[in-house]
Design an enzyme around this catalytic site. Sequence first.
Site, short mmCIF file in Angstrom:
data_model
loop_
_atom_site.label_atom_id
_atom_site.label_comp_id
_atom_site.label_asym_id
_atom_site.label_seq_id
_atom_site.Cartn_x
_atom_site.Cartn_y
_atom_site.Cartn_z
N GLU A 66 22.21 -7.15 27.47
CA GLU A 66 22.83 -6.66 26.24
C GLU A 66 23.06 -5.15 26.26
OE1 GLU A 66 23.87 -8.87 24.37
OE2 GLU A 66 22.39 -10.36 23.77
N HIS A 85 16.58 -4.94 19.32
CA HIS A 85 17.20 -6.27 19.20
C HIS A 85 16.09 -7.30 19.28
CE1 HIS A 85 19.51 -9.82 19.68
NE2 HIS A 85 19.38 -9.92 20.99
N HIS A 87 14.65 -11.55 18.28
CA HIS A 87 14.92 -12.95 17.98
C HIS A 87 13.85 -13.50 17.04
CE1 HIS A 87 17.19 -13.46 22.10
NE2 HIS A 87 17.79 -12.63 21.28
N TYR A 106 14.30 -4.88 -3.48
CA TYR A 106 14.84 -3.52 -3.36
C TYR A 106 14.70 -2.94 -1.95
CZ TYR A 106 10.06 -1.65 -3.71
OH TYR A 106 8.74 -1.35 -3.48
N HIS A 148 22.10 -16.10 16.97
CA HIS A 148 21.55 -15.26 18.04
C HIS A 148 20.26 -14.55 17.61
CE1 HIS A 148 22.63 -12.13 21.41
NE2 HIS A 148 21.31 -12.25 21.25
N TYR A 201 12.26 8.03 2.41
CA TYR A 201 11.25 6.96 2.39
C TYR A 201 11.04 6.42 3.79
CZ TYR A 201 8.90 2.72 0.64
OH TYR A 201 8.00 1.72 0.38
#
Length: 205
Positions: A66, A85, A87, A106, A148, A201
């Site tokens: 990737e 990334h 899964h 929120y 994915h 934050y």
Amino acid sequence: MDGALELERLGLNHGAAGNLSLREGAAVLVTPSGVPARELAPEAIARMTLADDSGAYEGPLPPSSEWRFHLDIYRARPDVGAVVHMHSTYATTLATLRREIPAVHYMIAAFGGPTVPCVGYAAYGTAELSGLVVEGLRNRDGVLLANHGAIVTGPDMRKALWRAVELEALARVYYLGALAGAPVILPDDEIWRTVERFKTYGPRQ
């Protein structure tokens, strides 16, 4: 390496699933393909140049398959210093349903707006998938990939990992809420106000 281990510890990735990267000036450090987090060593991380789109790398092992969307995200988003990334179970479940995550809580503001979008499907490692990802992250810091998984970004790995945890939590709350009934969605104006408050934050160095 530490980030990959943390994702596994948190149950957001397993084995050799998912991948991470860090910006290093004009280069990117990308976790290698097919190596479980527990077997990673610093010298195994592939180094790629942002200006080179050929897939060339430095290191003993090839980067994740990737690698393309990692490089393209950094090119499109100068503010991004780390990409994760994953899964993870609930985010991937929603991705298989091809549903965006709405403002059921929120904390969605941590991703820059009132939704975490779900981009269309394309085969892993392709320029087509990378294009979908870059567009989905144009004004967000998290996105689902149809059938994915998910991607989150941050100015550094610490904040990217924080967003990874928050994204999976949001996905879980939305999924369970939808099983119980129809979750009440917070209005967009409330989320945009919270986005402004969230600029200071989250985890700090």
